[in-house]
Design a protein around this motif. Sequence first.
Motif, PDB file in Angstrom:
ATOM      1  N   SER A 491       7.571   7.322  -3.655  1.00  0.00           N
ATOM      2  CA  SER A 491       7.131   8.434  -2.799  1.00  0.00           C
ATOM      3  C   SER A 491       5.660   8.724  -3.030  1.00  0.00           C
ATOM      4  N   PHE A 492       4.983   9.110  -1.946  1.00  0.00           N
ATOM      5  CA  PHE A 492       3.550   9.435  -1.991  1.00  0.00           C
ATOM      6  C   PHE A 492       3.355  10.878  -1.546  1.00  0.00           C
ATOM      7  N   TYR A 493       2.419  11.588  -2.205  1.00  0.00           N
ATOM      8  CA  TYR A 493       2.180  13.001  -1.931  1.00  0.00           C
ATOM      9  C   TYR A 493       0.683  13.281  -1.768  1.00  0.00           C
ATOM     10  N   ASP A 494       0.380  14.227  -0.876  1.00  0.00           N
ATOM     11  CA  ASP A 494      -0.965  14.787  -0.788  1.00  0.00           C
ATOM     12  C   ASP A 494      -0.985  15.946  -1.780  1.00  0.00           C
ATOM     13  N   HIS A 500       4.426  16.135   1.317  1.00  0.00           N
ATOM     14  CA  HIS A 500       4.929  14.773   1.181  1.00  0.00           C
ATOM     15  C   HIS A 500       4.294  13.895   2.256  1.00  0.00           C
ATOM     16  N   ILE A 501       3.856  12.698   1.862  1.00  0.00           N
ATOM     17  CA  ILE A 501       3.231  11.776   2.826  1.00  0.00           C
ATOM     18  C   ILE A 501       4.252  10.778   3.369  1.00  0.00           C
ATOM     19  N   TYR A 502       4.885  10.040   2.428  1.00  0.00           N
ATOM     20  CA  TYR A 502       5.810   8.986   2.872  1.00  0.00           C
ATOM     21  C   TYR A 502       6.668   8.563   1.684  1.00  0.00           C
ATOM     22  N   SER A 503       7.887   8.095   1.961  1.00  0.00           N
ATOM     23  CA  SER A 503       8.773   7.565   0.920  1.00  0.00           C
ATOM     24  C   SER A 503       9.348   6.233   1.366  1.00  0.00           C
ATOM     25  N   ALA A 504       9.246   5.256   0.486  1.00  0.00           N
ATOM     26  CA  ALA A 504       9.908   3.966   0.690  1.00  0.00           C
ATOM     27  C   ALA A 504      11.227   4.018  -0.076  1.00  0.00           C
ATOM     28  N   THR A 505      12.339   3.897   0.628  1.00  0.00           N
ATOM     29  CA  THR A 505      13.657   4.020  -0.003  1.00  0.00           C
ATOM     30  C   THR A 505      14.365   2.669  -0.009  1.00  0.00           C
ATOM     31  N   CYS A 506      15.455   2.625  -0.774  1.00  0.00           N
ATOM     32  CA  CYS A 506      16.289   1.404  -0.870  1.00  0.00           C
ATOM     33  C   CYS A 506      15.468   0.199  -1.308  1.00  0.00           C
ATOM     34  N   CYS A 507      14.465   0.436  -2.156  1.00  0.00           N
ATOM     35  CA  CYS A 507      13.664  -0.677  -2.681  1.00  0.00           C
ATOM     36  C   CYS A 507      14.482  -1.416  -3.741  1.00  0.00           C
ATOM     37  N   SER A 508      14.209  -2.691  -3.882  1.00  0.00           N
ATOM     38  CA  SER A 508      14.926  -3.501  -4.870  1.00  0.00           C
ATOM     39  C   SER A 508      13.960  -3.902  -5.977  1.00  0.00           C
TER      40      SER A 508
END
Length: 540
Positions: A491-494, A500-508
């Motif tokens: 997850s990325f935050y300002d 909250h900026i963006y979240s990449a989920t279900c990463c392996s």
Amino acid sequence: MACANANWSEENFSCSICLDVFSSPVSTPCGHNFCRTCITKFWDEQAKYKCPVCNKLFDTRPDLQVNTLLSEMVDWFGTSTRVKEQHCVEPAEVPCDVCTGTQLKAVKSCLVCFISYCQTHLEPHQRVAVLKKHRLVEPMGRLEDRMCKKHNQLLELFCQTEQVCVCQFCTETDHKSHPVVPLKEEYEVETAKLGKIESEVQQMIQERQKNIQEIKDTVKRSKADADREIADGVQVLTALMRCIEKCQEDLNQMVKERLKSTEKQAEGLIKEMEQEIEDLTNRSSEVKQLSNTKDHLHFLQAFRSLTDPPPTRDWTTVEVRPPSYLGTLRRSLDQLEETLNMEMKKLCDAELKRVQQYEVDVTLDPDTAGPNLILSEDGKQVHDGGVRKKLPDNPKRFKQCVCVLTRQSFSSGRFYFEVKVKDKTQWHVGVARESINRKGAICATPEAGYWTIKFSKDGLAFNDKPYVYVPMRAELQKVGVFVDYDEGLVSFYDVEARVHIYSATCCSFSEPLYPFLAPCLHEEGTNSAPLILSPVNQTD
């Protein structure tokens, strides 16, 4: 003897001279009983022969007769007493193999008979000449396991080569060349190691108890997090539901008020027109009546009043317009959006504070830095120097790209770090796995092992195929990066805006992850500001 009194005591079988249990009891002519040795010695020391009990005198020394019945009773009493003195076997003790019914505790084991005996059943081994030659030892359980299966001899030695128990014959055959020691000696050596083993076992127990406590603490924290998440969700959703209800109420009231105003206007106009219709209807009736009169005078007098038209409104310019509801719903939704944004900001602020608790102290690794990059001495800042340096060939180094990794990597759990990006026109920030390609041009996508966001003239985006562009509310000054390795979340935050900026989920994730910074080219000074690893400021 079966009918003997079970309550008889030792006094019933005691000699009145030695006061001990009869030994070879004999009877005097007067009927009293003594040990043969006791009465013989008594008469040897006396001038006259008399009974020590009743003092009856005998003319001559009496012939002593063995009291057979008393001898048998004394033997029975002695055996019964010995049996009573013996203990029944306890769970940890060796039982007598001969006892039937209640088993008594064994006092010896015979290594010839392979049998354990209580005191009573041991008696033949103490009396019979052949049995006296048997080897008696302290009581042992499972005697057959203590014998050599090959030589049928006691296992009393230990082979240090093969680490097995052996008998004496084994040392002369299969273990002839092996060093052997008595079992006791090896026992003492191995017993000395028990302290270390016990210490290691206790340490393992403590480690597992610690792990159990950590798991319990994790479950406890998880429950607290779940309760807090539910409470936050209830609070936000309740506020939204209240806002929706209020928006719906305001919308209904506004529409109804406009409709009511229109209806009121229409009712007034209709009432006015109905009045005019009534007046006109009356005029029509008067006209009809006048048309039927034959009285010339009356007709002419009435006709003048009918020629003046009744007072009426010019209805050609009057209209009732339906109310316009255009924009009413949109304005309600705008209000709802404003409330939602406010609640989202509160939620994001709380979320950011929670992830900031996982802050890690990381420093940049100069061995991975591209040839154009310049790192600060403390390993916290990096920028493009504009000149390609000649550096030692290092398999960890980015050969062409202006990128750098940190010295620290993470293979589990959660971690968070912040990067200051203020005054920069281009940059990449995120994490990368250990096995990424570092020698040519890179494509910083999750498929290639990168989870990063980038900023350029095109805007802010998550690096993927295609790019996932993210709207910016204000100029970014500091980016927070949070990773939950086990959950597969980045997850990325300002940080400054607390959003909250963006979240990449279900990463392996299957290998170590490194924080990744790319300051990009300095672009003739327009992008010369450094990327800075900054400590978390909880008061932000």
